[in-house]
Scaffold this motif. Structure first.
Motif, PDB file in Angstrom:
ATOM      1  N   PRO A  20      58.816  33.731  21.496  1.00  0.00           N
ATOM      2  CA  PRO A  20      58.252  32.852  22.482  1.00  0.00           C
ATOM      3  C   PRO A  20      57.477  33.714  23.579  1.00  0.00           C
ATOM      4  CG  PRO A  20      60.532  32.923  22.992  1.00  0.00           C
ATOM      5  CD  PRO A  20      60.159  33.293  21.792  1.00  0.00           C
ATOM      6  N   GLN A  21      57.924  34.790  23.760  1.00  0.00           N
ATOM      7  CA  GLN A  21      57.147  35.858  24.851  1.00  0.00           C
ATOM      8  C   GLN A  21      56.074  36.428  24.437  1.00  0.00           C
ATOM      9  OE1 GLN A  21      58.285  35.756  28.014  1.00  0.00           O
ATOM     10  NE2 GLN A  21      59.752  34.137  27.232  1.00  0.00           N
ATOM     11  N   ALA A  22      55.660  36.149  22.934  1.00  0.00           N
ATOM     12  CA  ALA A  22      54.602  36.983  22.164  1.00  0.00           C
ATOM     13  C   ALA A  22      53.378  36.110  22.454  1.00  0.00           C
ATOM     14  CB  ALA A  22      54.833  37.106  20.799  1.00  0.00           C
ATOM     15  N   PHE A  23      53.382  34.903  22.830  1.00  0.00           N
ATOM     16  CA  PHE A  23      52.300  33.998  22.711  1.00  0.00           C
ATOM     17  C   PHE A  23      52.218  33.522  24.143  1.00  0.00           C
ATOM     18  CE2 PHE A  23      54.178  33.652  18.679  1.00  0.00           C
ATOM     19  CZ  PHE A  23      53.092  34.242  17.898  1.00  0.00           C
ATOM     20  N   ASN A  24      50.678  32.932  24.649  1.00  0.00           N
ATOM     21  CA  ASN A  24      50.356  32.290  25.688  1.00  0.00           C
ATOM     22  C   ASN A  24      49.310  31.492  25.587  1.00  0.00           C
ATOM     23  OD1 ASN A  24      48.110  33.992  25.566  1.00  0.00           O
ATOM     24  ND2 ASN A  24      48.964  35.607  26.747  1.00  0.00           N
ATOM     25  N   THR A  25      48.469  30.958  26.574  1.00  0.00           N
ATOM     26  CA  THR A  25      47.371  30.209  26.310  1.00  0.00           C
ATOM     27  C   THR A  25      46.140  30.722  25.941  1.00  0.00           C
ATOM     28  OG1 THR A  25      46.964  30.130  28.774  1.00  0.00           O
ATOM     29  CG2 THR A  25      48.523  28.477  27.947  1.00  0.00           C
ATOM     30  N   GLU A  26      46.233  31.907  25.596  1.00  0.00           N
ATOM     31  CA  GLU A  26      44.939  32.725  25.230  1.00  0.00           C
ATOM     32  C   GLU A  26      44.846  32.759  23.724  1.00  0.00           C
ATOM     33  OE1 GLU A  26      42.365  33.781  27.022  1.00  0.00           O
ATOM     34  OE2 GLU A  26      43.152  32.943  28.927  1.00  0.00           O
ATOM     35  N   PHE A  27      43.738  32.230  23.122  1.00  0.00           N
ATOM     36  CA  PHE A  27      43.563  32.140  21.552  1.00  0.00           C
ATOM     37  C   PHE A  27      43.348  33.638  21.057  1.00  0.00           C
ATOM     38  CE2 PHE A  27      40.632  32.215  18.058  1.00  0.00           C
ATOM     39  CZ  PHE A  27      41.515  31.582  16.985  1.00  0.00           C
ATOM     40  N   SER A  33      48.728  38.341  18.102  1.00  0.00           N
ATOM     41  CA  SER A  33      50.249  38.340  17.868  1.00  0.00           C
ATOM     42  C   SER A  33      50.614  37.580  16.583  1.00  0.00           C
ATOM     43  CB  SER A  33      50.946  37.417  18.723  1.00  0.00           C
ATOM     44  OG  SER A  33      50.717  37.960  20.150  1.00  0.00           O
ATOM     45  N   VAL A  34      49.995  36.504  16.116  1.00  0.00           N
ATOM     46  CA  VAL A  34      50.023  36.192  14.594  1.00  0.00           C
ATOM     47  C   VAL A  34      49.951  37.321  13.645  1.00  0.00           C
ATOM     48  CG1 VAL A  34      49.067  34.373  12.893  1.00  0.00           C
ATOM     49  CG2 VAL A  34      49.438  33.809  15.140  1.00  0.00           C
ATOM     50  N   THR A  35      48.621  37.951  13.604  1.00  0.00           N
ATOM     51  CA  THR A  35      48.550  38.970  12.889  1.00  0.00           C
ATOM     52  C   THR A  35      49.955  40.122  12.741  1.00  0.00           C
ATOM     53  OG1 THR A  35      46.147  39.057  13.148  1.00  0.00           O
ATOM     54  CG2 THR A  35      47.051  41.170  12.207  1.00  0.00           C
ATOM     55  N   LYS A  36      50.180  40.464  13.915  1.00  0.00           N
ATOM     56  CA  LYS A  36      51.451  41.379  13.940  1.00  0.00           C
ATOM     57  C   LYS A  36      52.597  40.768  13.412  1.00  0.00           C
ATOM     58  CE  LYS A  36      49.532  43.686  18.234  1.00  0.00           C
ATOM     59  NZ  LYS A  36      49.692  43.873  19.354  1.00  0.00           N
ATOM     60  N   LEU A  37      52.878  39.575  13.640  1.00  0.00           N
ATOM     61  CA  LEU A  37      54.219  39.073  13.298  1.00  0.00           C
ATOM     62  C   LEU A  37      54.259  38.344  11.934  1.00  0.00           C
ATOM     63  CD1 LEU A  37      55.076  37.516  16.744  1.00  0.00           C
ATOM     64  CD2 LEU A  37      55.908  39.495  15.685  1.00  0.00           C
ATOM     65  N   THR A  38      53.151  38.292  11.207  1.00  0.00           N
ATOM     66  CA  THR A  38      53.329  37.658   9.967  1.00  0.00           C
ATOM     67  C   THR A  38      52.438  38.594   8.635  1.00  0.00           C
ATOM     68  OG1 THR A  38      51.026  36.417  10.213  1.00  0.00           O
ATOM     69  CG2 THR A  38      53.160  35.446  10.929  1.00  0.00           C
ATOM     70  N   ASN A  39      52.349  38.209   7.638  1.00  0.00           N
ATOM     71  CA  ASN A  39      51.693  38.830   6.557  1.00  0.00           C
ATOM     72  C   ASN A  39      50.697  37.879   6.370  1.00  0.00           C
ATOM     73  OD1 ASN A  39      53.303  36.815   5.416  1.00  0.00           O
ATOM     74  ND2 ASN A  39      54.240  38.601   3.900  1.00  0.00           N
ATOM     75  N   VAL A  40      50.124  36.980   6.970  1.00  0.00           N
ATOM     76  CA  VAL A  40      48.976  36.170   6.544  1.00  0.00           C
ATOM     77  C   VAL A  40      47.700  36.859   6.519  1.00  0.00           C
ATOM     78  CG1 VAL A  40      47.686  34.031   7.309  1.00  0.00           C
ATOM     79  CG2 VAL A  40      50.018  34.154   7.810  1.00  0.00           C
ATOM     80  N   GLU A  41      47.184  36.929   5.172  1.00  0.00           N
ATOM     81  CA  GLU A  41      45.998  37.605   4.861  1.00  0.00           C
ATOM     82  C   GLU A  41      44.783  36.726   5.247  1.00  0.00           C
ATOM     83  OE1 GLU A  41      46.144  39.263   1.017  1.00  0.00           O
ATOM     84  OE2 GLU A  41      48.193  40.296   1.430  1.00  0.00           O
ATOM     85  N   SER A  42      44.809  35.512   5.144  1.00  0.00           N
ATOM     86  CA  SER A  42      43.522  34.788   5.363  1.00  0.00           C
ATOM     87  C   SER A  42      43.195  34.467   6.772  1.00  0.00           C
ATOM     88  CB  SER A  42      43.842  33.317   4.778  1.00  0.00           C
ATOM     89  OG  SER A  42      42.689  32.391   5.133  1.00  0.00           O
ATOM     90  N   ILE A  49      46.786  28.921  12.695  1.00  0.00           N
ATOM     91  CA  ILE A  49      47.955  29.011  13.352  1.00  0.00           C
ATOM     92  C   ILE A  49      48.004  29.512  14.787  1.00  0.00           C
ATOM     93  CG2 ILE A  49      50.021  30.403  13.126  1.00  0.00           C
ATOM     94  CD1 ILE A  49      49.708  30.699  10.030  1.00  0.00           C
ATOM     95  N   ALA A  50      47.235  30.518  15.128  1.00  0.00           N
ATOM     96  CA  ALA A  50      46.898  30.844  16.597  1.00  0.00           C
ATOM     97  C   ALA A  50      46.387  29.536  17.340  1.00  0.00           C
ATOM     98  CB  ALA A  50      45.957  31.983  16.602  1.00  0.00           C
ATOM     99  N   GLY A  51      45.405  28.881  16.794  1.00  0.00           N
ATOM    100  CA  GLY A  51      44.990  27.843  17.407  1.00  0.00           C
ATOM    101  C   GLY A  51      46.095  26.369  17.973  1.00  0.00           C
ATOM    102  N   TYR A  52      46.895  26.450  16.828  1.00  0.00           N
ATOM    103  CA  TYR A  52      48.152  25.400  16.950  1.00  0.00           C
ATOM    104  C   TYR A  52      49.047  26.086  17.897  1.00  0.00           C
ATOM    105  CZ  TYR A  52      52.048  22.865  15.990  1.00  0.00           C
ATOM    106  OH  TYR A  52      53.300  21.888  15.898  1.00  0.00           O
ATOM    107  N   ILE A  53      49.303  27.170  17.870  1.00  0.00           N
ATOM    108  CA  ILE A  53      49.986  27.970  18.888  1.00  0.00           C
ATOM    109  C   ILE A  53      49.370  27.720  20.412  1.00  0.00           C
ATOM    110  CG2 ILE A  53      51.304  29.908  19.880  1.00  0.00           C
ATOM    111  CD1 ILE A  53      51.813  30.607  16.859  1.00  0.00           C
ATOM    112  N   THR A  54      48.289  27.972  20.357  1.00  0.00           N
ATOM    113  CA  THR A  54      47.551  28.024  21.660  1.00  0.00           C
ATOM    114  C   THR A  54      47.663  26.733  22.391  1.00  0.00           C
ATOM    115  OG1 THR A  54      46.040  29.701  21.294  1.00  0.00           O
ATOM    116  CG2 THR A  54      45.292  28.325  22.827  1.00  0.00           C
ATOM    117  N   ARG A  55      47.498  25.462  21.366  1.00  0.00           N
ATOM    118  CA  ARG A  55      47.525  24.108  21.863  1.00  0.00           C
ATOM    119  C   ARG A  55      48.879  23.787  22.431  1.00  0.00           C
ATOM    120  NH1 ARG A  55      42.998  20.587  21.080  1.00  0.00           N
ATOM    121  NH2 ARG A  55      44.243  19.077  21.480  1.00  0.00           N
ATOM    122  N   LYS A  56      49.834  24.101  21.586  1.00  0.00           N
ATOM    123  CA  LYS A  56      51.259  23.905  22.043  1.00  0.00           C
ATOM    124  C   LYS A  56      51.702  24.480  23.155  1.00  0.00           C
ATOM    125  CE  LYS A  56      54.322  22.731  19.363  1.00  0.00           C
ATOM    126  NZ  LYS A  56      55.419  21.665  19.136  1.00  0.00           N
TER     127      LYS A  56
END
Length: 65
Positions: A20-27, A33-42, A49-56
């Protein structure tokens, strides 16, 4: 507003639950953070995913204010 795919919501919620501390309201910050914490290549999936987290985070912050 488009409906997000199930995998975007699942991974977004999992990341918010575990880091929870890795994310905030800045896209841009969330994108890194998504790049560092996952292996999503696309880049497109990472941005969704980052946009969804930002909106949440933004809606949670507005609800608590």
């Amino acid at each position: 507003m488009a409906i997000k795919p199930k995998y975007v919501k699942q991974l977004g919620n999992l990341l918010l639950e575990r880091y929870p501390q890795a994310f905030n309201t800045e896209f841009e910050t969330n994108k890194d953070s998504v790049t560092k914490l996952t292996n999503v290549e696309s880049k497109g999936v990472r941005n969704r995913i980052a946009g969804y987290i930002t909106r949440k985070k933004a809606s949670a912050q507005a609800a608590s204010a």
